[in-house]
Design a protein around this motif. Structure first.
Motif, mmCIF file in Angstrom:
data_model
loop_
_atom_site.group_PDB
_atom_site.id
_atom_site.type_symbol
_atom_site.label_atom_id
_atom_site.label_comp_id
_atom_site.label_asym_id
_atom_site.label_seq_id
_atom_site.Cartn_x
_atom_site.Cartn_y
_atom_site.Cartn_z
ATOM 1 N N VAL A 194 92.187 127.056 62.228
ATOM 2 C CA VAL A 194 91.995 127.424 60.831
ATOM 3 C C VAL A 194 91.310 126.342 59.991
ATOM 4 O O VAL A 194 90.883 126.630 58.870
ATOM 5 N N PHE A 195 91.233 125.117 60.492
ATOM 6 C CA PHE A 195 90.632 124.053 59.680
ATOM 7 C C PHE A 195 89.737 123.204 60.564
ATOM 8 O O PHE A 195 90.174 122.271 61.241
ATOM 9 N N ASN A 196 88.470 123.575 60.603
ATOM 10 C CA ASN A 196 87.420 122.792 61.241
ATOM 11 C C ASN A 196 86.204 122.927 60.338
ATOM 12 O O ASN A 196 86.213 123.716 59.403
ATOM 13 N N HIS A 197 85.183 122.168 60.582
ATOM 14 C CA HIS A 197 84.148 122.059 59.557
ATOM 15 C C HIS A 197 82.748 122.354 60.073
ATOM 16 O O HIS A 197 82.450 122.181 61.263
ATOM 17 N N ILE A 198 81.907 122.768 59.131
ATOM 18 C CA ILE A 198 80.534 123.131 59.460
ATOM 19 C C ILE A 198 79.639 122.844 58.262
ATOM 20 O O ILE A 198 80.101 122.825 57.112
ATOM 21 N N PHE A 199 78.370 122.593 58.533
ATOM 22 C CA PHE A 199 77.314 122.618 57.534
ATOM 23 C C PHE A 199 76.343 123.715 57.976
ATOM 24 O O PHE A 199 75.531 123.485 58.885
ATOM 25 N N ASP A 210 77.443 131.979 50.883
ATOM 26 C CA ASP A 210 76.576 133.002 51.473
ATOM 27 C C ASP A 210 76.268 132.679 52.931
ATOM 28 O O ASP A 210 76.262 133.575 53.793
ATOM 29 N N SER A 211 76.025 131.405 53.220
ATOM 30 C CA SER A 211 75.655 131.006 54.585
ATOM 31 C C SER A 211 76.823 131.148 55.548
ATOM 32 O O SER A 211 76.646 131.601 56.687
ATOM 33 N N MET A 212 78.040 130.775 55.104
ATOM 34 C CA MET A 212 79.195 130.931 55.988
ATOM 35 C C MET A 212 79.527 132.400 56.202
ATOM 36 O O MET A 212 79.904 132.815 57.306
ATOM 37 N N GLU A 261 77.410 134.789 56.307
ATOM 38 C CA GLU A 261 76.421 135.288 57.266
ATOM 39 C C GLU A 261 76.790 134.914 58.695
ATOM 40 O O GLU A 261 76.638 135.717 59.625
ATOM 41 N N LEU A 262 77.317 133.706 58.891
ATOM 42 C CA LEU A 262 77.752 133.298 60.226
ATOM 43 C C LEU A 262 78.904 134.168 60.717
ATOM 44 O O LEU A 262 78.951 134.539 61.905
ATOM 45 N N VAL A 263 79.818 134.502 59.833
ATOM 46 C CA VAL A 263 80.943 135.364 60.211
ATOM 47 C C VAL A 263 80.452 136.756 60.574
ATOM 48 O O VAL A 263 80.918 137.369 61.543
ATOM 49 N N ARG A 264 79.483 137.267 59.816
ATOM 50 C CA ARG A 264 78.923 138.589 60.137
ATOM 51 C C ARG A 264 78.181 138.563 61.470
ATOM 52 O O ARG A 264 78.242 139.524 62.248
ATOM 53 N N ALA A 265 77.482 137.461 61.748
ATOM 54 C CA ALA A 265 76.670 137.387 62.966
ATOM 55 C C ALA A 265 77.494 137.106 64.212
ATOM 56 O O ALA A 265 77.146 137.572 65.318
ATOM 57 N N TYR A 266 78.609 136.362 64.082
ATOM 58 C CA TYR A 266 79.390 135.943 65.250
ATOM 59 C C TYR A 266 80.882 136.185 65.019
ATOM 60 O O TYR A 266 81.688 135.251 65.050
ATOM 61 N N PRO A 267 81.283 137.433 64.802
ATOM 62 C CA PRO A 267 82.701 137.695 64.471
ATOM 63 C C PRO A 267 83.661 137.358 65.595
ATOM 64 O O PRO A 267 84.830 137.048 65.331
ATOM 65 N N ALA A 268 83.216 137.395 66.841
ATOM 66 C CA ALA A 268 84.108 137.086 67.957
ATOM 67 C C ALA A 268 84.449 135.602 68.016
ATOM 68 O O ALA A 268 85.503 135.220 68.533
ATOM 69 N N PHE A 318 83.758 133.421 65.079
ATOM 70 C CA PHE A 318 84.101 133.011 63.712
ATOM 71 C C PHE A 318 84.687 134.210 62.965
ATOM 72 O O PHE A 318 83.961 134.969 62.316
ATOM 73 N N PRO A 319 85.998 134.418 63.031
ATOM 74 C CA PRO A 319 86.589 135.604 62.401
ATOM 75 C C PRO A 319 86.799 135.491 60.892
ATOM 76 O O PRO A 319 87.310 136.424 60.277
ATOM 77 N N GLY A 320 86.420 134.384 60.270
ATOM 78 C CA GLY A 320 86.590 134.252 58.839
ATOM 79 C C GLY A 320 86.069 132.919 58.346
ATOM 80 O O GLY A 320 85.754 132.022 59.132
ATOM 81 N N PHE A 321 85.961 132.791 57.014
ATOM 82 C CA PHE A 321 85.534 131.515 56.452
ATOM 83 C C PHE A 321 86.324 131.212 55.183
ATOM 84 O O PHE A 321 86.896 132.100 54.546
ATOM 85 N N ILE A 322 86.347 129.916 54.835
ATOM 86 C CA ILE A 322 87.038 129.397 53.665
ATOM 87 C C ILE A 322 85.993 129.071 52.602
ATOM 88 O O ILE A 322 85.050 128.317 52.866
ATOM 89 N N ALA A 323 86.151 129.632 51.428
ATOM 90 C CA ALA A 323 85.163 129.459 50.367
ATOM 91 C C ALA A 323 85.138 128.023 49.847
ATOM 92 O O ALA A 323 86.144 127.307 49.879
ATOM 93 N N SER A 324 83.976 127.633 49.342
ATOM 94 C CA SER A 324 83.798 126.347 48.665
ATOM 95 C C SER A 324 83.459 126.600 47.206
ATOM 96 O O SER A 324 82.864 127.629 46.873
ATOM 97 N N LEU A 325 83.810 125.650 46.343
ATOM 98 C CA LEU A 325 83.662 125.857 44.905
ATOM 99 C C LEU A 325 82.966 124.685 44.221
ATOM 100 O O LEU A 325 83.044 123.548 44.692
ATOM 101 N N PRO A 326 82.319 124.957 43.066
ATOM 102 C CA PRO A 326 81.739 123.890 42.243
ATOM 103 C C PRO A 326 82.803 123.391 41.262
ATOM 104 O O PRO A 326 82.781 123.699 40.066
ATOM 105 N N LEU A 327 83.755 122.623 41.745
ATOM 106 C CA LEU A 327 84.975 122.357 40.986
ATOM 107 C C LEU A 327 84.776 121.514 39.733
ATOM 108 O O LEU A 327 85.667 121.442 38.889
ATOM 109 N N ASN A 328 83.608 120.877 39.577
ATOM 110 C CA ASN A 328 83.373 120.174 38.315
ATOM 111 C C ASN A 328 83.018 121.152 37.200
ATOM 112 O O ASN A 328 82.874 120.747 36.050
ATOM 113 N N HIS A 329 82.926 122.419 37.512
ATOM 114 C CA HIS A 329 82.736 123.481 36.527
ATOM 115 C C HIS A 329 83.839 124.497 36.767
ATOM 116 O O HIS A 329 83.686 125.441 37.537
#
Length: 338
Positions: free
Chosen positions: A6-11, A85-87, A89-96, A98-109
């Motif tokens: 549930v917690f690994n990272h990607i760019f 949007d990019s994450m 798209e990865l979930v849509r392309a490789y659901p087997a 990557f079954p989900g993604f964790i959103a990122s936010l512009p927290l200074n706003h």
């Protein structure tokens, strides 16, 4: 059994390309440039073959926090949109894989962060949201972030709490920077623990019962310091003369330590069996989920996964509890089946 990391990272590639365009000083992402697993899907997929089809990853963006990259409002908002949007798209392309993604936010706003969270969850299918332990130096219990926690609670969206601290956080007032990467080794666990305590004493869990916050790295310092968090914080106010913490303590419906047990935690402790046993003892097998923190290991992607799997498989627990850690607890955390 399925193993939901549930917690690994990607760019994602579009985000990573934009990030490099924005950063004049590439020293800020020096390490990232040399970990192809982070941004090259071919490398990631090759390394993941070792773990078979039952190993799956919930994707989340890597540090640095989006809000720390550029002060320009439009750039920050665009980066968050591009990341999500990019994450998605990865979930849509490789659901087997990557079954989900964790959103990122512009927290200074803060206001725009609520809008982006709602978009990511409702339109893109994000199943959680990542926040950092401070927002450019502001604590998470600052009132401007209250609407964000309320939105996550309303959306039944778990919050993933990741530490944020750099060399500019000095260890000694007489120095200009943190040396020998203390800011990471000990600073990150401190950051997570401090953010947890601020949230506890802000009354968050009483205002928003049922809110789910996952404290990265198995709750950081909290399990090991159970005695200080327990009997120590039962004496809150005894050490302070200029604020009435005693009254705050009396106003709380539960002991402080019980609020710390309301956090969820993950197994990302870099393959330490002792830390895993300690964390499970504190949080219990119902609130710990499998996570590796890949790819930030000496092999650049696979070692933390391999070592964490080895530790979990070696634990003296029932197969039912092992299944909870690998899959069942994640399904409860995210309110979905995998």
């Amino acid at each position: 059994m399925l193993k939901i990391d549930v917690f690994n990272h990607i760019f994602p590639k579009p985000f990573f390309e934009r990030l490099q365009q924005l950063l004049v000083n590439k020293g800020g992402i020096k390490r990232w440039l040399h970990i192809p697993f982070l941004h090259d899907l071919d490398v990631r997929f090759r390394m993941l073959e070792e773990f078979g089809p039952d190993y799956r990853q919930i994707l989340s963006l890597s540090a640095p926090p989006i809000e720390s990259i550029n002060p320009d409002r439009r750039i920050t908002l665009d980066l968050a949109t591009l990341a999500n949007d990019s994450m998605a798209e990865l979930v849509r392309a490789y659901p087997a894989r990557f079954p989900g993604f964790i959103a990122s936010l512009p927290l200074n706003h803060a206001d725009e962060s609520v809008v982006e969270l709602e978009r990511a969850v409702r339109d893109l299918g994000a199943i959680g949201v990542q926040v950092f332990s401070n927002v450019n130096g502001l604590p998470l219990d600052d009132p401007r972030f209250a609407p964000l926690f309320e939105a996550a609670h309303r959306l039944r969206c778990p919050i993933f709490l990741h530490p944020a601290r750099g060399a500019g956080f000095v260890d000694y007032p007489g120095e200009q920077k943190s040396k020998y990467e203390f800011w990471w080794t000990f600073g990150w666990p401190y950051e997570t623990s401090a953010a947890m305590q601020r949230l506890v004493f802000s009354g968050l869990f009483d205002r928003l019962p049922g809110i789910r916050i996952l404290a990265h790295h198995l709750g950081a310092m909290i399990p090991y310091f159970e005695g200080r968090v327990g009997y120590g914080l039962d004496q809150l106010g005894a050490r302070t003369a200029d604020e009435d913490y005693g009254a705050l303590l009396k106003s709380m419906p539960h002991r402080p330590i019980e609020y710390f047990r309301m956090f969820w935690a993950d197994t990302a402790v870099f393959g330490s069996r002792a830390a895993t046993v300690c964390g499970l003892s504190f949080f219990g097998t119902d609130q710990v989920v499998f996570a590796s923190d890949a790819p930030f290991d000496p092999e650049g992607g696979s070692l933390y996964i391999r070592e964490t799997l080895k530790v979990i498989d070696s634990l003296d627990i029932s197969e039912a509890d092992r299944r909870k850690i690998y899959q069942g607890n994640a399904e409860r955390l995210f309110n979905r089946s995998f």
